[in-house]
Design a protein around this motif. Structure first.
Motif, PDB file in Angstrom:
ATOM      1  N   ILE A 161     -24.284 152.013  -8.804  1.00 31.93           N
ATOM      2  CA  ILE A 161     -25.081 150.794  -9.007  1.00 31.93           C
ATOM      3  C   ILE A 161     -25.800 150.367  -7.722  1.00 31.93           C
ATOM      4  O   ILE A 161     -27.003 150.059  -7.760  1.00 31.93           O
ATOM      5  CB  ILE A 161     -24.203 149.652  -9.563  1.00 31.93           C
ATOM      6  N   PRO A 162     -25.135 150.340  -6.556  1.00 30.95           N
ATOM      7  CA  PRO A 162     -25.863 150.013  -5.321  1.00 30.95           C
ATOM      8  C   PRO A 162     -27.021 150.976  -5.037  1.00 30.95           C
ATOM      9  O   PRO A 162     -28.078 150.562  -4.550  1.00 30.95           O
ATOM     10  CB  PRO A 162     -24.776 150.117  -4.237  1.00 30.95           C
ATOM     11  N   MET A 163     -26.821 152.252  -5.349  1.00 25.51           N
ATOM     12  CA  MET A 163     -27.904 153.220  -5.143  1.00 25.51           C
ATOM     13  C   MET A 163     -29.085 152.918  -6.050  1.00 25.51           C
ATOM     14  O   MET A 163     -30.248 152.955  -5.624  1.00 25.51           O
ATOM     15  CB  MET A 163     -27.393 154.634  -5.410  1.00 25.51           C
ATOM     16  N   PHE A 164     -28.809 152.579  -7.315  1.00 23.87           N
ATOM     17  CA  PHE A 164     -29.869 152.225  -8.257  1.00 23.87           C
ATOM     18  C   PHE A 164     -30.561 150.928  -7.834  1.00 23.87           C
ATOM     19  O   PHE A 164     -31.768 150.790  -7.974  1.00 23.87           O
ATOM     20  CB  PHE A 164     -29.298 152.085  -9.667  1.00 23.87           C
ATOM     21  N   SER A 165     -29.773 150.007  -7.335  1.00 30.69           N
ATOM     22  CA  SER A 165     -30.342 148.725  -6.897  1.00 30.69           C
ATOM     23  C   SER A 165     -31.322 148.928  -5.749  1.00 30.69           C
ATOM     24  O   SER A 165     -32.426 148.362  -5.743  1.00 30.69           O
ATOM     25  CB  SER A 165     -29.209 147.788  -6.459  1.00 30.69           C
TER      26      SER A 165
END
Length: 504
Positions: A161-165
């Motif tokens: 999720i942090p990477m996608f964000s």
């Protein structure tokens, strides 16, 4: 070496032999076009197979679609035969009813031995039974709950999720196929071996092992596509070309796997009891501590956990983007289940489950699988099987059979797996595993089937709740289905991630 030389000379002379044969059999009238390949003495259908090498899956599918019994016998060099089938009755016969007669056999075993050794996917008999029995303890409800609530959820929230964000904010393009492979690799290592390789860190560190594993998988599968096993065996003897690259890749893979085994052995020696028992610990404590054998097991489970779920999810996100009506139904389900505990949420995601099944019907992670006939036999459709015949059942073709799925087989339609009750609630309607052998069937049915679905549904819920995944491709682009030991999307899957805001 003399026999190998003669064989090489014969193979070199094949084109000339083919011209002699075909010229001596000139038809009086032009032949009618047929999807079924012609077979000639000695060389069989070599040239048809060779000319369809790049589109083998589609070619075989067309043959099986055109066959009245969805079964066809393909003739190879020197009289070797391969029976291809997309007939559910035949599949049940092979995988269950006459299970003992259809084994991995020496051909598959020798082809994959350098990579998989004596791991569970490359053995028969007592060794297979032992590995399956020990492995089965890892797939009980307690382990599945732990897998979803701790391993998958941690990897999802702390890394994916942090990477996608960040990608959404920076409007960067990600290769979703690579990301999902890294995600799945971290997960399988953590749940099976208690080891975190941290492949999905934000920097996407260069993972020498992951690259070597990819090379070993691809190069091993290429052996099956050579015109005769003697070709790759000669290259291996001289350590040249693709076999030299395979040798290097396998060395790196085994070196990495042995380090995992040695560290776990040391951990078991240092502690009287462990807080949790993983798959590797079970094998080491079962009395089989031979390093090479346990290393084979580690490699097999990495292959199963890394490549299959990542392949399915890659095609899933492509299909969902192409069918916004399906995405809307999934989003509705995610919102409805958002107040439930994580494990119960993913177990109860019926429409998403159906969508994943439909995706794997069209793009199965393992599109074909072969067994060797140990004795003469007759299949339910009347096909005669001779001892030593290679039997290949074909999930990719089976997902495209009108006789099984109807005239709309080409449509991505999760509703074919569902029915509504009187209150309008969806319920899942499965197919028997011989009609839908995506996870194999019979005694060798995939132990990790439920674990795979839980992982995939958790990823779908976690990603689509927050982001819209948009392919970064030109209009009209159609990804190519690439087949190694497992399937891939050729060239990766470039995507942009758009923040949609929390659904809940």
């Amino acid at each position: 070496m003399f026999i190998q030389l003669l064989t090489s000379l014969f193979l070199f002379a094949l084109p000339f032999l083919f011209l002699i044969i075909t010229k001596s059999k000139k038809p009086s009238t032009p032949p009618s076009p047929s999807i079924f390949p012609k077979s000639y003495p000695i060389i069989g259908s070599y040239f048809a197979v060779k000319s369809n090498q790049s589109n083998r899956m589609q070619w075989i599918t067309q043959i099986l679609q055109s066959s009245p019994s969805a079964t066809f016998t393909l003739h190879h060099l020197f009289g070797h035969r391969q029976i291809l089938t997309a007939n559910p009755a035949n599949v049940q016969h092979i995988l269950k009813t006459h299970f003992d007669n259809y084994q991995k056999g020496p051909f598959s075993r020798s082809t994959l031995f350098d990579f998989l050794g004596n791991g569970i996917f490359n053995v028969d008999g007592e060794s297979w039974k032992f590995q399956r029995q020990v492995s089965s303890h890892e797939f009980n409800t307690k382990s599945l709950r732990k897998f979803v609530q701790t391993v998958v959820d941690t990897e999802l929230h702390d890394r994916l999720i942090p990477m996608f964000s960040e990608a959404a904010s920076a409007k960067t393009v990600l290769d979703l196929q690579e990301i999902l492979q890294r995600f799945a690799f971290d997960n399988v290592c953590k749940i099976a071996f208690g080891f975190d390789p941290a492949c999905l860190l934000p920097s996407l560190p260069q993972a020498q092992f992951a690259e070597a594993f990819e090379d070993a998988t691809n190069l091993s599968s290429q052996r099956f596509r050579t015109f005769h096993s003697i070709a790759w065996k000669i290259k291996r003897f001289f350590n040249i070309g693709s076999e030299k690259r395979l040798n290097i890749a396998v060395f790196q893979v085994r070196d990495f796997a042995k380090k995992i085994v040695r560290e776990k052995k040391q951990e078991l020696a240092d502690k009287s009891s462990l807080e949790s028992v993983d798959l590797l610990s079970r094998f080491l404590q079962s009395g089989h501590s031979d390093e090479n054998f346990v290393t084979d097991i580690v490699i097999s489970f990495i292959l199963a956990g890394r490549d299959t779920t990542s392949a399915a999810l890659t095609w899933f996100f492509w299909l969902v983007h192409k069918h916004p009506e399906v995405e809307n139904e999934i989003l509705k389900e995610i919102k409805d289940k958002s107040d439930m505990p994580v494990f119960e949420e993913v177990k109860d995601m019926v429409y998403t489950h159906a969508s994943l099944c439909e995706c794997m019907r069209l793009y199965p992670p393992v599109p074909a699988d072969s067994k060797l006939a140990m004795d003469d036999d007759i299949l339910p459709d009347g096909t005669v099987v001779k001892k030593g015949t290679l039997m290949t059942y074909h999930p990719y073709a089976m997902g495209r059979m009108e006789k099984i799925w109807g005239s709309d087989w080409a449509d991505f339609k999760p509703e074919r797996w569902l029915e509504r009750d009187e209150a309008g609630k969806w319920s899942f309607v499965g197919r028997d595993p011989y009609t839908y052998p995506v996870f194999q069937a019979g005694p060798r049915i995939c132990l990790g089937k439920e674990m795979a679905f839980l992982q995939m549904k958790r990823v779908v819920a976690g990603v689509l709740r927050r982001y819209k995944v948009v392919p970064a491709v030109e209009d009209g682009f159609q990804p190519e289905f690439l087949v190694y030991l497992t399937s891939k999307m050729k060239g990766g899957f470039p995507v942009r991630v758009e923040d949609r805001g929390q659904l809940d």
